[in-house]
Design an enzyme around this catalytic site. Structure first.
Site, PDB file in Angstrom:
ATOM      1  N   THR A 173       0.870  -1.167  -0.169  1.00  0.00           N
ATOM      2  CA  THR A 173      -0.034  -0.049  -0.034  1.00  0.00           C
ATOM      3  C   THR A 173       0.854   1.290   0.067  1.00  0.00           C
ATOM      4  O   THR A 173       2.064   1.242   0.656  1.00  0.00           O
ATOM      5  CB  THR A 173      -0.638   0.146   1.381  1.00  0.00           C
ATOM      6  N   ARG A 201     -14.265  -6.996   0.051  1.00  0.00           N
ATOM      7  CA  ARG A 201     -13.756  -6.480   1.191  1.00  0.00           C
ATOM      8  C   ARG A 201     -12.969  -4.958   1.008  1.00  0.00           C
ATOM      9  O   ARG A 201     -12.241  -4.747  -0.259  1.00  0.00           O
ATOM     10  CB  ARG A 201     -12.397  -7.187   1.509  1.00  0.00           C
ATOM     11  N   GLY A 203     -10.938  -2.032   3.064  1.00  0.00           N
ATOM     12  CA  GLY A 203      -9.860  -1.792   4.026  1.00  0.00           C
ATOM     13  C   GLY A 203      -9.566  -0.351   4.600  1.00  0.00           C
ATOM     14  O   GLY A 203     -10.444   0.383   4.004  1.00  0.00           O
ATOM     15  N   ASP A 204      -8.899  -0.254   5.377  1.00  0.00           N
ATOM     16  CA  ASP A 204      -8.666   1.058   6.255  1.00  0.00           C
ATOM     17  C   ASP A 204      -8.350   2.097   5.389  1.00  0.00           C
ATOM     18  O   ASP A 204      -8.479   3.499   5.795  1.00  0.00           O
ATOM     19  CB  ASP A 204      -7.832   0.876   7.382  1.00  0.00           C
ATOM     20  N   GLY A 224      -0.810  -1.662   6.841  1.00  0.00           N
ATOM     21  CA  GLY A 224      -0.913  -2.817   8.008  1.00  0.00           C
ATOM     22  C   GLY A 224      -1.983  -3.362   7.809  1.00  0.00           C
ATOM     23  O   GLY A 224      -2.818  -3.258   6.861  1.00  0.00           O
ATOM     24  N   GLY A 226      -5.470  -3.620   7.942  1.00  0.00           N
ATOM     25  CA  GLY A 226      -6.526  -2.677   7.838  1.00  0.00           C
ATOM     26  C   GLY A 226      -7.524  -2.858   8.694  1.00  0.00           C
ATOM     27  O   GLY A 226      -8.058  -2.033   9.332  1.00  0.00           O
TER      28      GLY A 226
HETATM   29  N1  ASP Z   1      -3.882  -1.419   4.924  1.00  0.00           N
HETATM   30  C1  ASP Z   1      -4.185  -1.869   3.742  1.00  0.00           C
HETATM   31  C2  ASP Z   1      -5.436  -2.700   3.787  1.00  0.00           C
HETATM   32  O1  ASP Z   1      -5.780  -3.335   4.947  1.00  0.00           O
HETATM   33  C3  ASP Z   1      -3.140  -3.029   3.687  1.00  0.00           C
HETATM   34  C4  ASP Z   1      -1.765  -2.403   3.735  1.00  0.00           C
HETATM   35  O2  ASP Z   1      -1.497  -1.578   4.276  1.00  0.00           O
HETATM   36  O3  ASP Z   1      -0.994  -3.404   3.660  1.00  0.00           O
HETATM   37  O4  ASP Z   1      -6.254  -2.564   2.680  1.00  0.00           O
END
Ligand code: ASP
Length: 313
Positions: A173, A201, A203-204, A224, A226
């Site tokens: 990301t 799905r 994510g954050d 990280g 999410g």
């Molecule tokens: N935070 C991102 C997600 O969960 C993934 C990542 O940052 O590696 O989509």
């Protein structure tokens, strides 16, 4: 400043890509913070090393579904697209939504419809890179489980070249923060999520206050797991800690402590205070970033902390 995500290899190649991105994002006084964020992230979305745009990880169906967000911390304005496919630069669609949309957050087919109506053409190439197809095949062949050593965030075996990319290393990301000389601030994120995620799905990186935030006190971009960032609403809490008087480095470290203690997962947090100080913390194997300031670019590896050094604050 821009990061290449957690467990992104901290190699010369990655540094060069981050260098290109932060330069694109700091293209002179005429560029607004929002344009700076968009331009920097577009560079990384174009690069197959990063899990964003072309080269995103694939979901269980073998498809790309991307999340991207952009936030103007001066007016608290937002543009977010989630679970979008069929565009080369999700960050640009998010930016257009911020500028022109009747909504701030669009997902799936609605986001794609908005993109097409706004003039975004289908991608000039299949967004599924050959490397990510191989990763997907390998996970599928392993009955949906990650083969040993494969990192969910990048889809690749950690710290080793991907299957058909000699000399190239996996990244994750991306996130970016830009502040101008008037102390206006903006941030953005872009991601394909995690490898073999369930279709739909989100994510954050698409959730304000979870994987990113830009406000009165500063801006935060995260990477990280999410789900944990969303459940903890971590990015928004970082801004609160800045307001309470923590330095950006203390706030970044506190975020990782909370992430570790409450969820036991990995993450990385990059924080820029409105006064120009920054912080960076991660409990992942790597979390490389680059900072452009006064025409000079500095690289931050996992062990590098914020600026200025804590002792002189
Ligand atoms: N935070 C991102 C997600 O969960 C993934 C990542 O940052 O590696 O989509």
């Amino acid at each position: 400043m821009a990061h290449g995500g957690v467990n992104c290899e901290d190699s010369e190649l990655v540094r060069r890509a981050l260098f290109k991105a932060v330069l694109a994002g700091s293209g002179g006084a005429r560029v607004s913070c929002l344009s700076g964020v968009e331009e920097a992230i577009k560079v990384l979305e174009d690069d197959p090393m990063f899990n964003a745009g072309y080269g995103s990880v694939l979901n269980r169906l073998g498809e790309v579904e991307m999340d991207a967000a952009i936030m103007d911390g001066t007016g608290n304005r937002l543009g977010i697209v989630a679970g979008i496919a069929g565009v080369e630069h999700p960050i640009s669609v998010a930016r257009r939504l911020l500028e022109k949309g009747d909504a701030v957050f669009l997902a799936g087919t609605g986001a794609l419809r908005f993109a097409r109506e706004s003039g975004f053409a289908p991608p000039s190439r299949d967004l599924r890179s050959p490397e990510q197809r191989e990763v997907w095949e390998a996970i599928r062949a392993n009955e949906g489980r990650y083969p040993p050593g494969v990192d969910p965030f990048t889809g690749f075996t950690m710290c080793r070249p991907g299957p058909s990319r000699p000399g190239k290393f996996p990244c994750d990301t991306v996130g970016c923060i830009v502040m101008d000389d008037q102390y206006r601030i903006a941030c953005g994120t872009s991601t394909g999520g995690y490898a073999y995620k369930p279709p739909g799905r989100i994510g954050d990186s698409a959730v304000p206050g979870a994987g990113f935030w830009a406000g009165t006190w500063g801006a935060v971009v995260c990477s990280g797991k999410g789900e944990a960032f969303m459940e903890l609403l971590l990015a928004r809490r970082v801004e609160e800690w800045l307001k309470d008087g923590l330095s950006p480095q203390q706030a970044a470290e506190k975020a990782i402590e909370v992430l570790q203690a409450e969820k036991g997962v990995i993450g990385g947090v990059l924080v820029l205070h409105r006064d120009g100080r920054w912080g960076k913390a991660s409990n992942a194997m790597t979390f490389p970033a680059a900072v452009a300031r006064d025409g000079k670019v500095d690289f931050l590896s996992k062990v590098d902390k914020g600026w200025p050094p804590e002792a002189s604050r």
